[in-house]
Design a protein around this motif. Structure first.
Motif, PDB file in Angstrom:
ATOM      1  N   ASP A  85     -66.584 -34.655  30.706  1.00  0.00           N
ATOM      2  CA  ASP A  85     -66.460 -33.815  29.904  1.00  0.00           C
ATOM      3  C   ASP A  85     -65.484 -32.558  30.445  1.00  0.00           C
ATOM      4  O   ASP A  85     -65.192 -32.809  31.631  1.00  0.00           O
ATOM      5  N   ALA A  86     -65.040 -31.817  29.655  1.00  0.00           N
ATOM      6  CA  ALA A  86     -63.815 -31.029  30.084  1.00  0.00           C
ATOM      7  C   ALA A  86     -64.297 -29.455  30.257  1.00  0.00           C
ATOM      8  O   ALA A  86     -65.334 -29.140  29.498  1.00  0.00           O
ATOM      9  N   VAL A  87     -63.912 -28.669  31.181  1.00  0.00           N
ATOM     10  CA  VAL A  87     -64.057 -27.483  31.325  1.00  0.00           C
ATOM     11  C   VAL A  87     -62.801 -26.470  31.389  1.00  0.00           C
ATOM     12  O   VAL A  87     -61.873 -26.707  32.259  1.00  0.00           O
ATOM     13  N   VAL A  88     -62.888 -25.560  30.580  1.00  0.00           N
ATOM     14  CA  VAL A  88     -61.906 -24.590  30.636  1.00  0.00           C
ATOM     15  C   VAL A  88     -61.868 -23.732  31.934  1.00  0.00           C
ATOM     16  O   VAL A  88     -63.196 -23.204  32.507  1.00  0.00           O
ATOM     17  N   ALA A  96     -60.066 -23.756  44.394  1.00  0.00           N
ATOM     18  CA  ALA A  96     -61.294 -23.987  44.853  1.00  0.00           C
ATOM     19  C   ALA A  96     -61.999 -24.415  43.297  1.00  0.00           C
ATOM     20  O   ALA A  96     -63.058 -24.975  43.100  1.00  0.00           O
ATOM     21  N   SER A  97     -61.773 -23.483  42.203  1.00  0.00           N
ATOM     22  CA  SER A  97     -62.451 -23.403  41.027  1.00  0.00           C
ATOM     23  C   SER A  97     -61.931 -24.760  40.550  1.00  0.00           C
ATOM     24  O   SER A  97     -63.117 -25.354  39.828  1.00  0.00           O
ATOM     25  N   ILE A  98     -60.946 -25.269  40.514  1.00  0.00           N
ATOM     26  CA  ILE A  98     -60.444 -26.506  39.797  1.00  0.00           C
ATOM     27  C   ILE A  98     -61.121 -27.744  40.604  1.00  0.00           C
ATOM     28  O   ILE A  98     -61.261 -28.637  39.950  1.00  0.00           O
ATOM     29  N   LEU A  99     -60.983 -27.631  41.971  1.00  0.00           N
ATOM     30  CA  LEU A  99     -61.616 -28.623  42.815  1.00  0.00           C
ATOM     31  C   LEU A  99     -62.818 -28.920  42.448  1.00  0.00           C
ATOM     32  O   LEU A  99     -63.380 -29.848  42.410  1.00  0.00           O
ATOM     33  N   ALA A 100     -63.826 -27.637  42.205  1.00  0.00           N
ATOM     34  CA  ALA A 100     -65.303 -28.021  41.722  1.00  0.00           C
ATOM     35  C   ALA A 100     -65.249 -28.750  40.636  1.00  0.00           C
ATOM     36  O   ALA A 100     -66.175 -29.657  40.752  1.00  0.00           O
ATOM     37  N   ILE A 101     -64.528 -28.684  39.658  1.00  0.00           N
ATOM     38  CA  ILE A 101     -64.518 -29.167  38.404  1.00  0.00           C
ATOM     39  C   ILE A 101     -64.319 -30.770  38.626  1.00  0.00           C
ATOM     40  O   ILE A 101     -64.949 -31.745  38.141  1.00  0.00           O
ATOM     41  N   LEU A 106     -65.540 -33.966  36.176  1.00  0.00           N
ATOM     42  CA  LEU A 106     -65.000 -33.360  34.824  1.00  0.00           C
ATOM     43  C   LEU A 106     -63.640 -33.105  34.834  1.00  0.00           C
ATOM     44  O   LEU A 106     -62.994 -33.174  35.775  1.00  0.00           O
ATOM     45  N   GLU A 107     -63.171 -32.850  33.640  1.00  0.00           N
ATOM     46  CA  GLU A 107     -61.822 -32.553  33.579  1.00  0.00           C
ATOM     47  C   GLU A 107     -61.340 -31.037  33.244  1.00  0.00           C
ATOM     48  O   GLU A 107     -61.784 -30.262  32.421  1.00  0.00           O
ATOM     49  N   LYS A 134     -67.133 -28.703  27.055  1.00  0.00           N
ATOM     50  CA  LYS A 134     -68.380 -28.326  27.306  1.00  0.00           C
ATOM     51  C   LYS A 134     -68.634 -26.781  27.959  1.00  0.00           C
ATOM     52  O   LYS A 134     -69.979 -26.422  27.838  1.00  0.00           O
ATOM     53  N   ALA A 135     -67.695 -26.687  28.601  1.00  0.00           N
ATOM     54  CA  ALA A 135     -68.197 -25.310  29.434  1.00  0.00           C
ATOM     55  C   ALA A 135     -66.869 -24.587  29.645  1.00  0.00           C
ATOM     56  O   ALA A 135     -65.665 -24.963  29.772  1.00  0.00           O
TER      57      ALA A 135
END
Length: 371
Positions: A85-88, A96-101, A106-107, A134-135
């Motif tokens: 799933d994808a997260v904006v 770090a925000s992107i690494l968590a996704i 997730l994408e 989705k988020a």
């Protein structure tokens, strides 16, 4: 430019010195308790931090990055999200925000910020959505909240979860609510340089969702609620007792320390009037906690060098945007012009509750007169 007084960017010793005596007492209390992992100090801090943010639940974890990963993985376990799933997420966030996704399978969908506030631009979210989105991960960058009312409105229209990255926003508000109580769940960091900083690493998840909190509690502890019985494929990401004891002490003084940061920011905003510098825009919907005070300058590197010659230490948050990092080579062909301009121009001035009036005035004078 002659060198004046030394103004540190942030001195962790000075920040923590007012708490040393209490911390030594707390350290002895923890040592004598014989309980060093998930004991009474963690449980008490979780209750106190939840109450302070306004959330119903807080779960102590090992770091801010882990907090975000655990939220996302908990949503996968609950069937809210699925791998792929994808997260904006804002394009100009700390990596770090992107690494968590990515670590949650997730994408990331990178969306440009508002050019004035540097926060995620709600107007650009809908055009970026895909059927797999989705988020939304709203990052409260530099200590100012994103426009959460507008972001939640987009999320409601599209059935999306809203996750806050509140790592830099302890005490920042949006409307009447604090960061950490503005979405479905929030990840917090207690890295030593944060407004609420541990003497080491630490983090937390806050949420009103009891089921989500329950899964996060298990995931942080090898996927287990009961020792040696593992319901999930979890990790070891526990806030330790010593850090929780220290954080309890510092939490009691956080509002006062944030007030001192706000006084420094107010002095900067009132005293620096230099057409070469763009001061931070304060959004009308909230109140920053001033984790950082960032200015923008087309000649950022020269400005930084001249400030250092005057004894003023600064930092760049951040020199390289995520899509230009070597870790994301596959994104190098992408263009995010607002993000790229921010990263070329941004400079953080000294910001601390421990700055003296003389130091603040020195920063103001040098920045105001810089040519």
């Amino acid at each position: 430019m002659t060198r004046g007084m030394e103004v540190p960017f942030l001195d962790w010793r000075l920040e923590n010195r007012p708490h040393f005596d209490e911390m030594l007492v707390a350290a002895r209390r923890v040592l004598e308790s014989g309980r060093y992992v998930l004991g009474e100090e963690v449980a008490a801090f979780e209750r106190e931090y939840a109450a302070w943010t306004g959330a119903r639940h807080a779960v102590g974890v090992a770091s801010g990055l882990d907090a975000l990963v655990l939220i996302l993985n908990a949503y996968v376990e609950l069937g809210v999200l699925a791998r792929g799933d994808a997260v904006v997420v804002p394009a100009n966030t700390y990596i770090a925000s992107i690494l968590a996704i990515v670590q949650a399978g997730l994408e990331p969908i990178l969306v440009e910020p508002d050019a004035a506030t540097c926060e995620l631009d709600p107007r650009l979210i809908e055009p970026a959505l895909t059927p797999r989105t989705k988020a939304i991960m709203a990052v409260h960058l530099y200590g100012q909240c994103a426009d959460m009312a507008a972001i939640r409105d987009v999320a409601r229209r599209h059935g999306l979860r809203v996750i806050e990255d509140a790592a830099q926003a302890h005490g920042a508000t949006c409307g009447n609510d604090k960061a950490g109580h503005l979405g479905d769940a929030a990840g917090h960091s207690f890295y030593p340089g944060k407004n609420l900083g541990a003497i080491g690493e630490g983090g937390a998840v806050t949420t009103d969702d009891a089921e989500l909190a329950d899964v996060v509690r298990a995931l942080r502890n090898y996927g287990s609620h009961r020792k040696y019985y593992n319901r999930y494929k979890g990790v070891n990401s526990r806030l330790d007792e010593l850090q929780a004891a220290f954080l309890r002490i510092k939490l009691r003084q956080l509002d006062a320390e944030n007030a001192r940061r706000r006084a420094v920011a107010a002095a900067y905003l009132a005293g620096i009037a230099n057409p070469r510098l763009t001061l931070p825009a304060v959004a009308p919907y909230g109140r920053p906690c001033w984790h950082l005070f960032t200015v923008r300058c087309a000649e950022r590197d020269r400005l930084q060098a001249d400030l250092l010659r005057a004894g003023i230490h600064t930092m760049v948050h951040y020199p390289v945007p995520p899509h230009r990092q070597e870790a994301f080579r596959e994104w190098h062909a992408r263009s995010y012009p607002i993000t790229e301009k921010i990263h070329r121009e941004i400079l953080s001035l000294p910001m601390s509750s421990a700055l003296t009036p003389e130091q603040v005035n020195h920063v103001i004078q040098v920045a105001h007169e810089w040519q």
